[in-house]
Design a protein around this motif. Sequence first.
Motif, PDB file in Angstrom:
ATOM      1  N   ARG A   1     -14.877   5.948  10.691  1.00  0.00           N
ATOM      2  CA  ARG A   1     -13.920   5.418  11.679  1.00  0.00           C
ATOM      3  C   ARG A   1     -14.225   5.922  13.082  1.00  0.00           C
TER       4      ARG A   1
ATOM      5  N   GLU B   1       0.878  -1.174   0.000  1.00  0.00           N
ATOM      6  CA  GLU B   1       0.000   0.000   0.000  1.00  0.00           C
ATOM      7  C   GLU B   1       0.912   1.219   0.000  1.00  0.00           C
TER       8      GLU B   1
ATOM      9  N   ARG C   1      -7.847  11.058   2.692  1.00  0.00           N
ATOM     10  CA  ARG C   1      -8.422  12.013   3.649  1.00  0.00           C
ATOM     11  C   ARG C   1      -8.655  13.312   2.902  1.00  0.00           C
TER      12      ARG C   1
ATOM     13  N   ASP D   1      -4.065  13.105   2.743  1.00  0.00           N
ATOM     14  CA  ASP D   1      -3.249  11.925   2.435  1.00  0.00           C
ATOM     15  C   ASP D   1      -4.090  10.933   1.640  1.00  0.00           C
TER      16      ASP D   1
ATOM     17  N   LYS E   1      -4.061   6.539  -0.074  1.00  0.00           N
ATOM     18  CA  LYS E   1      -3.394   5.257  -0.291  1.00  0.00           C
ATOM     19  C   LYS E   1      -3.699   4.796  -1.705  1.00  0.00           C
TER      20      LYS E   1
ATOM     21  N   ARG F   1       1.456  11.499   1.864  1.00  0.00           N
ATOM     22  CA  ARG F   1       0.905  12.419   2.877  1.00  0.00           C
ATOM     23  C   ARG F   1       1.406  13.840   2.670  1.00  0.00           C
TER      24      ARG F   1
ATOM     25  N   SER G   1      -2.396   7.541  11.240  1.00  0.00           N
ATOM     26  CA  SER G   1      -1.325   6.754  11.865  1.00  0.00           C
ATOM     27  C   SER G   1      -0.011   7.530  11.949  1.00  0.00           C
TER      28      SER G   1
HETATM   29  O1  C5P Z   1      -4.308   5.241   8.712  1.00  0.00           O
HETATM   30  P1  C5P Z   1      -3.289   6.053   7.959  1.00  0.00           P
HETATM   31  O2  C5P Z   1      -3.113   7.432   8.505  1.00  0.00           O
HETATM   32  O3  C5P Z   1      -1.977   5.327   7.823  1.00  0.00           O
HETATM   33  O4  C5P Z   1      -3.887   6.204   6.496  1.00  0.00           O
HETATM   34  C1  C5P Z   1      -3.261   7.010   5.517  1.00  0.00           C
HETATM   35  C2  C5P Z   1      -4.176   7.114   4.296  1.00  0.00           C
HETATM   36  O5  C5P Z   1      -4.271   5.862   3.649  1.00  0.00           O
HETATM   37  C3  C5P Z   1      -5.612   7.525   4.650  1.00  0.00           C
HETATM   38  O6  C5P Z   1      -6.117   8.346   3.626  1.00  0.00           O
HETATM   39  C4  C5P Z   1      -6.352   6.193   4.672  1.00  0.00           C
HETATM   40  O7  C5P Z   1      -7.707   6.345   4.324  1.00  0.00           O
HETATM   41  C5  C5P Z   1      -5.603   5.389   3.631  1.00  0.00           C
HETATM   42  N1  C5P Z   1      -5.568   3.955   3.930  1.00  0.00           N
HETATM   43  C6  C5P Z   1      -6.329   3.069   3.182  1.00  0.00           C
HETATM   44  N2  C5P Z   1      -6.284   1.732   3.438  1.00  0.00           N
HETATM   45  C7  C5P Z   1      -5.510   1.248   4.412  1.00  0.00           C
HETATM   46  C8  C5P Z   1      -4.726   2.121   5.187  1.00  0.00           C
HETATM   47  C9  C5P Z   1      -4.792   3.466   4.927  1.00  0.00           C
HETATM   48  O8  C5P Z   1      -7.025   3.488   2.257  1.00  0.00           O
HETATM   49  N3  C5P Z   1      -5.472  -0.062   4.631  1.00  0.00           N
END
Ligand code: C5P
Length: 233
Positions: free
Chosen positions: A214, A87, A198, A173, A175, A91, A97
Amino acid sequence: MKLLYEGKAKKIYETDNPNEVICEFKDSLTAFNGEKADKEEGKGALNCAITTIIFEALQKEGIPTHLIKQIDETKQLVKKVEIIPIEVVVRNIAAGSLSRRLGLKEGKKLPFTIVEFYYKNDDLNDPLINDDHAMILNLVEKREELDKLREYGLKINDFLVKFFDKIGLILVDFKVEFGKDKDGNIILADEITPDSCRLWDKKTGKKMDKDLFRFDLGDIKEAYTEILNRLKG
Ligand code: C5P
């Protein structure tokens, strides 16, 4: 249609063409590696439409994607790829996280855009990894492929920051996931949606993404519909 794979958010079906599959966006909602789960009728259709608009725009920018065409409300015809189990998280602003791990206040603008890799593995809870880890786990064949993932991640970010800014949204941010097509080319796959990004409203600062689900902060369907409407113009 023969079901080839079912994940948390999508189903993949076989087609008559061995190089193409159908990707269906489900209404299910999951967070924290499936610990929190729910269903929101119509979410699959919203995310399918949002991904189609964004992937078509990225394709025009020269970023190859798996999308061939959207075929109905919740389904896309896509190129068959072998997903690279990494993944790629990009950011611009501290949140989620990153804030938890490094103690950075949510909303702090980062001095430069950062790219992180996570190993896509539910049993291990998708751990943060570096290039060496990706190599010893054989997640890619060559280190240059990791450079390519970073390069695409940043290129997608450059485009999307401006794209969302034009419709009054801040891209905090996101993914992305990539796959290899039949010729071994790395192409963008999966989705780009408010489930995987986000997005904060520029004027009000309101969250308009999966953080609403969430942390029980509000109605995701209303927010996702608003995003789709803004994308459609
Ligand atoms: O949770 P975290 O801050 O690491 O997530 C970073 C970005 O990646 C966020 O936009 C979150 O929605 C996305 N993400 C995702 N699937 C995951 C982990 C994170 O889409 N398994």
